[in-house]
Design a protein around this motif. Structure first.
Motif, mmCIF file in Angstrom:
data_model
loop_
_atom_site.group_PDB
_atom_site.id
_atom_site.type_symbol
_atom_site.label_atom_id
_atom_site.label_comp_id
_atom_site.label_asym_id
_atom_site.label_seq_id
_atom_site.Cartn_x
_atom_site.Cartn_y
_atom_site.Cartn_z
ATOM 1 N N TYR A 22 0.830 -1.213 0.000
ATOM 2 C CA TYR A 22 0.000 0.000 0.000
ATOM 3 C C TYR A 22 0.863 1.259 0.000
ATOM 4 N N THR A 23 1.903 1.284 0.823
ATOM 5 C CA THR A 23 2.786 2.455 0.882
ATOM 6 C C THR A 23 3.488 2.687 -0.447
ATOM 7 N N LEU A 24 3.936 1.610 -1.088
ATOM 8 C CA LEU A 24 4.558 1.733 -2.404
ATOM 9 C C LEU A 24 3.569 2.289 -3.420
ATOM 10 N N VAL A 26 0.903 4.165 -2.890
ATOM 11 C CA VAL A 26 0.621 5.584 -2.612
ATOM 12 C C VAL A 26 1.812 6.454 -2.995
ATOM 13 N N GLY A 27 3.014 6.023 -2.663
ATOM 14 C CA GLY A 27 4.198 6.800 -3.015
ATOM 15 C C GLY A 27 4.338 6.976 -4.505
ATOM 16 N N SER A 35 3.025 9.234 0.798
ATOM 17 C CA SER A 35 3.525 7.942 1.279
ATOM 18 C C SER A 35 3.816 7.989 2.779
ATOM 19 N N ALA A 38 0.597 7.300 4.358
ATOM 20 C CA ALA A 38 0.323 5.868 4.267
ATOM 21 C C ALA A 38 1.123 5.100 5.319
ATOM 22 N N TYR A 162 10.426 2.973 1.937
ATOM 23 C CA TYR A 162 9.761 2.355 0.793
ATOM 24 C C TYR A 162 8.999 3.409 -0.019
ATOM 25 N N GLY A 163 8.309 4.307 0.694
ATOM 26 C CA GLY A 163 7.546 5.356 0.023
ATOM 27 C C GLY A 163 8.443 6.304 -0.753
ATOM 28 N N ALA A 166 9.469 4.643 -3.952
ATOM 29 C CA ALA A 166 8.388 4.654 -4.945
ATOM 30 C C ALA A 166 8.187 6.047 -5.521
ATOM 31 N N ALA A 167 8.249 7.067 -4.647
ATOM 32 C CA ALA A 167 8.044 8.441 -5.103
ATOM 33 C C ALA A 167 9.126 8.874 -6.086
#
Length: 202
Positions: A22-24, A26-27, A35, A38, A162-163, A166-167
């Protein structure tokens, strides 16, 4: 607090689960600040499991098949709902330059629910934390609370990392809509798989 606890907790937190996925998502979809929301929500969702375990309430889930099955299937439904929402609702992982209207509280609430509706989290704490407390410890309750707090802090830091990862891929994805389409399918499929896996757990 032992080095063994810190290393074991780090491995557990790093393993990809619903919170990480989920965090990935959202990021990637909304950027780094989202993120963080999240990660905060997923960490907050650990609190009920930690409290239940420390208070001994998680034993109910272990001994009562009905209680476990009820919470389990609520979690399964929510994971399948997340899979459907990622595919059908463009606001979940919409990648655009404008991040001003992102609903951080909504993102955090979703992350919180993902962990609250996972009965295995309570059982994990019930089995995990006592291993690092001496039976003869004079303040076992205080020690358990401290371990839970450290575990949550570690969860938040790792999820933020993690976020951030991804961001950092947002710019690449923004320029390639077809890539985002496949990424959304992968995230939706992962949530579906996690829901199916939870459904068949005992």
């Amino acid at each position: 607090m032992s080095l063994e606890f810190l290393l074991t907790s780090l491995v557990v937190v790093l393993l990809p689960g619903t919170g990480v996925i989920y965090t990935l998502a959202v990021g990637l979809g909304h950027g780094f600040k989202a993120s963080i929301a999240a990660a905060f929500g997923c960490t907050l969702g650990i609190v009920p499991a930690a409290i239940a375990s420390i208070a001994g309430l998680a034993a109910l889930l272990h001994t009562s098949a009905l209680a476990f099955q009820t919470i389990k299937y609520l979690g399964v439904v929510y994971l399948f709902y997340m899979a459907w929402k990622i595919l059908k609702d463009n606001t979940v992982m919409e990648v655009s330059e404008n991040k001003a209207e992102t609903g951080y509280w909504r993102i955090a609430t979703t992350g919180t629910l993902l962990n609250i509706l996972n009965p295995k989290l309570s059982l994990f704490f019930l089995a995990f934390l006592p291993q690092f407390i001496s039976p003869t410890a004079p303040n076992a309750m205080t020690s358990l609370i401290w371990l839970a707090v450290v575990f949550m802090a570690m969860t938040f830091v790792v999820f933020v990392a993690y976020g951030a990862f991804a961001a950092s891929a947002r710019d690449y994805v923004i320029r390639r809509p077809s890539v985002m389409k496949w990424i959304k399918r992968c995230f939706a499929g992962t949530f579906g798989f996690l829901g199916a896996k939870l459904a068949v757990s005992d």
